[in-house]
Design a protein around this motif. Structure first.
Motif, PDB file in Angstrom:
ATOM      1  N   ASP A  79       0.687 -21.993  38.264  1.00  0.00           N
ATOM      2  CA  ASP A  79       0.795 -23.448  38.289  1.00  0.00           C
ATOM      3  C   ASP A  79       2.044 -23.872  37.528  1.00  0.00           C
ATOM      4  O   ASP A  79       2.711 -23.038  36.910  1.00  0.00           O
ATOM      5  CB  ASP A  79      -0.434 -24.068  37.617  1.00  0.00           C
ATOM      6  N   VAL A  80       2.334 -25.158  37.564  1.00  0.00           N
ATOM      7  CA  VAL A  80       3.405 -25.698  36.739  1.00  0.00           C
ATOM      8  C   VAL A  80       2.992 -27.091  36.258  1.00  0.00           C
ATOM      9  O   VAL A  80       2.428 -27.878  37.003  1.00  0.00           O
ATOM     10  CB  VAL A  80       4.773 -25.733  37.476  1.00  0.00           C
ATOM     11  N   VAL A  81       3.228 -27.325  34.969  1.00  0.00           N
ATOM     12  CA  VAL A  81       2.991 -28.619  34.349  1.00  0.00           C
ATOM     13  C   VAL A  81       4.370 -29.146  33.972  1.00  0.00           C
ATOM     14  O   VAL A  81       5.185 -28.406  33.426  1.00  0.00           O
ATOM     15  CB  VAL A  81       2.101 -28.497  33.088  1.00  0.00           C
ATOM     16  N   TYR A  82       4.630 -30.424  34.266  1.00  0.00           N
ATOM     17  CA  TYR A  82       5.959 -30.959  33.981  1.00  0.00           C
ATOM     18  C   TYR A  82       5.857 -32.368  33.429  1.00  0.00           C
ATOM     19  O   TYR A  82       4.793 -32.981  33.415  1.00  0.00           O
ATOM     20  CB  TYR A  82       6.827 -30.939  35.244  1.00  0.00           C
ATOM     21  N   THR A  83       7.003 -32.855  32.983  1.00  0.00           N
ATOM     22  CA  THR A  83       7.102 -34.232  32.528  1.00  0.00           C
ATOM     23  C   THR A  83       8.472 -34.766  32.894  1.00  0.00           C
ATOM     24  O   THR A  83       9.449 -34.009  32.969  1.00  0.00           O
ATOM     25  CB  THR A  83       6.839 -34.350  31.009  1.00  0.00           C
ATOM     26  N   CYS A  84       8.537 -36.043  33.140  1.00  0.00           N
ATOM     27  CA  CYS A  84       9.796 -36.700  33.468  1.00  0.00           C
ATOM     28  C   CYS A  84      10.562 -36.981  32.179  1.00  0.00           C
ATOM     29  O   CYS A  84       9.972 -37.449  31.206  1.00  0.00           O
ATOM     30  CB  CYS A  84       9.534 -38.009  34.206  1.00  0.00           C
ATOM     31  N   ALA A  85      11.842 -36.673  32.183  1.00  0.00           N
ATOM     32  CA  ALA A  85      12.668 -36.926  31.006  1.00  0.00           C
ATOM     33  C   ALA A  85      14.133 -36.880  31.408  1.00  0.00           C
ATOM     34  O   ALA A  85      14.508 -36.110  32.281  1.00  0.00           O
ATOM     35  CB  ALA A  85      12.396 -35.897  29.919  1.00  0.00           C
ATOM     36  N   GLU A  86      14.925 -37.680  30.759  1.00  0.00           N
ATOM     37  CA  GLU A  86      16.368 -37.704  31.015  1.00  0.00           C
ATOM     38  C   GLU A  86      17.140 -36.975  29.910  1.00  0.00           C
ATOM     39  O   GLU A  86      18.355 -36.946  29.938  1.00  0.00           O
ATOM     40  CB  GLU A  86      16.856 -39.159  31.109  1.00  0.00           C
ATOM     41  N   LYS A  87      16.414 -36.422  28.939  1.00  0.00           N
ATOM     42  CA  LYS A  87      17.078 -35.723  27.838  1.00  0.00           C
ATOM     43  C   LYS A  87      16.389 -34.374  27.614  1.00  0.00           C
ATOM     44  O   LYS A  87      15.293 -34.116  28.114  1.00  0.00           O
ATOM     45  CB  LYS A  87      17.039 -36.560  26.561  1.00  0.00           C
ATOM     46  N   HIS A  88      17.029 -33.516  26.854  1.00  0.00           N
ATOM     47  CA  HIS A  88      16.490 -32.183  26.558  1.00  0.00           C
ATOM     48  C   HIS A  88      15.302 -32.293  25.603  1.00  0.00           C
ATOM     49  O   HIS A  88      15.451 -32.710  24.462  1.00  0.00           O
ATOM     50  CB  HIS A  88      17.562 -31.286  25.936  1.00  0.00           C
ATOM     51  N   ILE A  89      14.119 -31.917  26.100  1.00  0.00           N
ATOM     52  CA  ILE A  89      12.924 -31.915  25.268  1.00  0.00           C
ATOM     53  C   ILE A  89      12.218 -30.556  25.319  1.00  0.00           C
ATOM     54  O   ILE A  89      11.168 -30.377  24.724  1.00  0.00           O
ATOM     55  CB  ILE A  89      11.942 -33.033  25.680  1.00  0.00           C
ATOM     56  N   GLU A  90      12.824 -29.598  26.039  1.00  0.00           N
ATOM     57  CA  GLU A  90      12.171 -28.299  26.207  1.00  0.00           C
ATOM     58  C   GLU A  90      11.964 -27.574  24.883  1.00  0.00           C
ATOM     59  O   GLU A  90      10.959 -26.883  24.705  1.00  0.00           O
ATOM     60  CB  GLU A  90      12.917 -27.412  27.218  1.00  0.00           C
ATOM     61  N   CYS A  91      12.878 -27.730  23.942  1.00  0.00           N
ATOM     62  CA  CYS A  91      12.730 -27.051  22.655  1.00  0.00           C
ATOM     63  C   CYS A  91      11.562 -27.643  21.850  1.00  0.00           C
ATOM     64  O   CYS A  91      10.856 -26.914  21.151  1.00  0.00           O
ATOM     65  CB  CYS A  91      14.025 -27.116  21.856  1.00  0.00           C
ATOM     66  N   GLY A  92      11.330 -28.936  21.982  1.00  0.00           N
ATOM     67  CA  GLY A  92      10.192 -29.569  21.325  1.00  0.00           C
ATOM     68  C   GLY A  92       8.874 -29.070  21.893  1.00  0.00           C
ATOM     69  O   GLY A  92       7.920 -28.813  21.146  1.00  0.00           O
ATOM     70  N   ILE A  93       8.827 -28.915  23.205  1.00  0.00           N
ATOM     71  CA  ILE A  93       7.616 -28.376  23.833  1.00  0.00           C
ATOM     72  C   ILE A  93       7.417 -26.929  23.411  1.00  0.00           C
ATOM     73  O   ILE A  93       6.312 -26.522  23.039  1.00  0.00           O
ATOM     74  CB  ILE A  93       7.684 -28.511  25.371  1.00  0.00           C
ATOM     75  N   ALA A  94       8.491 -26.140  23.445  1.00  0.00           N
ATOM     76  CA  ALA A  94       8.402 -24.736  23.028  1.00  0.00           C
ATOM     77  C   ALA A  94       7.932 -24.620  21.581  1.00  0.00           C
ATOM     78  O   ALA A  94       7.115 -23.759  21.249  1.00  0.00           O
ATOM     79  CB  ALA A  94       9.751 -24.036  23.212  1.00  0.00           C
ATOM     80  N   ALA A  95       8.408 -25.499  20.717  1.00  0.00           N
ATOM     81  CA  ALA A  95       7.988 -25.482  19.309  1.00  0.00           C
ATOM     82  C   ALA A  95       6.493 -25.763  19.180  1.00  0.00           C
ATOM     83  O   ALA A  95       5.822 -25.206  18.308  1.00  0.00           O
ATOM     84  CB  ALA A  95       8.794 -26.507  18.506  1.00  0.00           C
ATOM     85  N   ASN A  96       5.953 -26.604  20.050  1.00  0.00           N
ATOM     86  CA  ASN A  96       4.523 -26.916  20.019  1.00  0.00           C
ATOM     87  C   ASN A  96       3.672 -25.775  20.573  1.00  0.00           C
ATOM     88  O   ASN A  96       2.479 -25.709  20.280  1.00  0.00           O
ATOM     89  CB  ASN A  96       4.233 -28.201  20.790  1.00  0.00           C
ATOM     90  N   LEU A  97       4.251 -24.903  21.379  1.00  0.00           N
ATOM     91  CA  LEU A  97       3.484 -23.797  21.962  1.00  0.00           C
ATOM     92  C   LEU A  97       3.392 -22.600  21.022  1.00  0.00           C
ATOM     93  O   LEU A  97       2.364 -21.985  20.894  1.00  0.00           O
ATOM     94  CB  LEU A  97       4.086 -23.375  23.301  1.00  0.00           C
ATOM     95  N   GLN A  98       4.462 -22.234  20.405  1.00  0.00           N
ATOM     96  CA  GLN A  98       4.529 -21.093  19.478  1.00  0.00           C
ATOM     97  C   GLN A  98       3.456 -20.040  19.726  1.00  0.00           C
ATOM     98  O   GLN A  98       2.991 -19.872  20.821  1.00  0.00           O
ATOM     99  CB  GLN A  98       4.553 -21.587  18.039  1.00  0.00           C
ATOM    100  N   GLY A 106      14.807 -16.740  27.858  1.00  0.00           N
ATOM    101  CA  GLY A 106      15.045 -18.072  28.390  1.00  0.00           C
ATOM    102  C   GLY A 106      15.626 -19.077  27.430  1.00  0.00           C
ATOM    103  O   GLY A 106      15.574 -20.275  27.701  1.00  0.00           O
ATOM    104  N   CYS A 107      16.190 -18.616  26.331  1.00  0.00           N
ATOM    105  CA  CYS A 107      16.698 -19.570  25.335  1.00  0.00           C
ATOM    106  C   CYS A 107      18.107 -19.215  24.865  1.00  0.00           C
ATOM    107  O   CYS A 107      18.439 -19.406  23.709  1.00  0.00           O
ATOM    108  CB  CYS A 107      15.729 -19.663  24.154  1.00  0.00           C
ATOM    109  N   SER A 108      18.920 -18.722  25.782  1.00  0.00           N
ATOM    110  CA  SER A 108      20.277 -18.316  25.401  1.00  0.00           C
ATOM    111  C   SER A 108      21.179 -19.511  25.093  1.00  0.00           C
ATOM    112  O   SER A 108      22.239 -19.347  24.495  1.00  0.00           O
ATOM    113  CB  SER A 108      20.905 -17.456  26.504  1.00  0.00           C
ATOM    114  N   ASP A 109      20.758 -20.722  25.466  1.00  0.00           N
ATOM    115  CA  ASP A 109      21.584 -21.901  25.225  1.00  0.00           C
ATOM    116  C   ASP A 109      21.022 -22.821  24.137  1.00  0.00           C
ATOM    117  O   ASP A 109      21.397 -23.986  24.039  1.00  0.00           O
ATOM    118  CB  ASP A 109      21.791 -22.675  26.520  1.00  0.00           C
ATOM    119  N   CYS A 110      20.111 -22.278  23.313  1.00  0.00           N
ATOM    120  CA  CYS A 110      19.567 -23.078  22.208  1.00  0.00           C
ATOM    121  C   CYS A 110      19.259 -22.138  21.027  1.00  0.00           C
ATOM    122  O   CYS A 110      19.573 -20.959  21.075  1.00  0.00           O
ATOM    123  CB  CYS A 110      18.318 -23.843  22.644  1.00  0.00           C
ATOM    124  N   PHE A 111      18.626 -22.667  19.996  1.00  0.00           N
ATOM    125  CA  PHE A 111      18.328 -21.867  18.806  1.00  0.00           C
ATOM    126  C   PHE A 111      16.862 -21.479  18.699  1.00  0.00           C
ATOM    127  O   PHE A 111      16.416 -20.992  17.660  1.00  0.00           O
ATOM    128  CB  PHE A 111      18.773 -22.618  17.544  1.00  0.00           C
TER     129      PHE A 111
END
Length: 147
Positions: A79-98, A106-111
């Motif tokens: 499946d896929v769960v998504y959200t509408c956004a015009e800015k980068h929020i993927e790192c915030g979601i990833a931080a909440n998943l830990q 999949g994170c070669s362009d962030c920290f």
């Protein structure tokens, strides 16, 4: 429908080892994997349909880390769960998943430590909560959604 946003792909495996480009050979334990991706570039959220198609047909050469899993016979699209956004929020979601993750995936362009997380049970509700926790509204992708 929105054109751009962030998505969380859910894949499942009974366990396997996959060569993932520069990350080399990775052992994947049985269970579910959550991949957090951004769809802000050209095509936007149409990228989710590309992932679905690649997971079904397994007919293209892998380009991105996630493609190696989508094209591997031991991984199944769930499946896929998504959200509408015009800015980068993927790192915030990833931080909440830990929790348990595949280092540097999949994170070669962030920290971030990773954008791929392992779970023993289906994580749809956890993903919805992770998206809500950053003030966004989660949605489940339908095959018929048009972006």
């Amino acid at each position: 429908m929105c054109a751009k946003g962030t998505y969380c792909l859910i894949l499942k495996t009974d366990g396997c080892t996959v060569g993932v480009g520069s990350l080399k050979s990775i052992v994947f334990e049985a269970g579910y994997y959550i991949y957090v991706g951004s769809a802000l570039g050209p095509g936007g959220l149409k990228r989710m349909h590309r992932h679905q198609k690649l997971a079904r047909q397994k007919d293209k050469k892998p380009r991105w880390h996630i493609d190696y899993l989508l094209t591997h016979s031991d991984f199944e699209y769930v499946d896929v769960v998504y959200t509408c956004a015009e800015k980068h929020i993927e790192c915030g979601i990833a931080a909440n998943l830990q929790g348990t993750y595949v280092s540097k995936f999949g994170c070669s362009d962030c920290f971030c430590q990773s954008h791929l997380f392992h779970r023993l049970t289906c994580p749809v509700n956890e993903i919805k909560s992770a998206i809500e926790d950053i003030g966004q509204k989660p949605k489940i992708l339908s095959e018929n959604d048009d972006f």
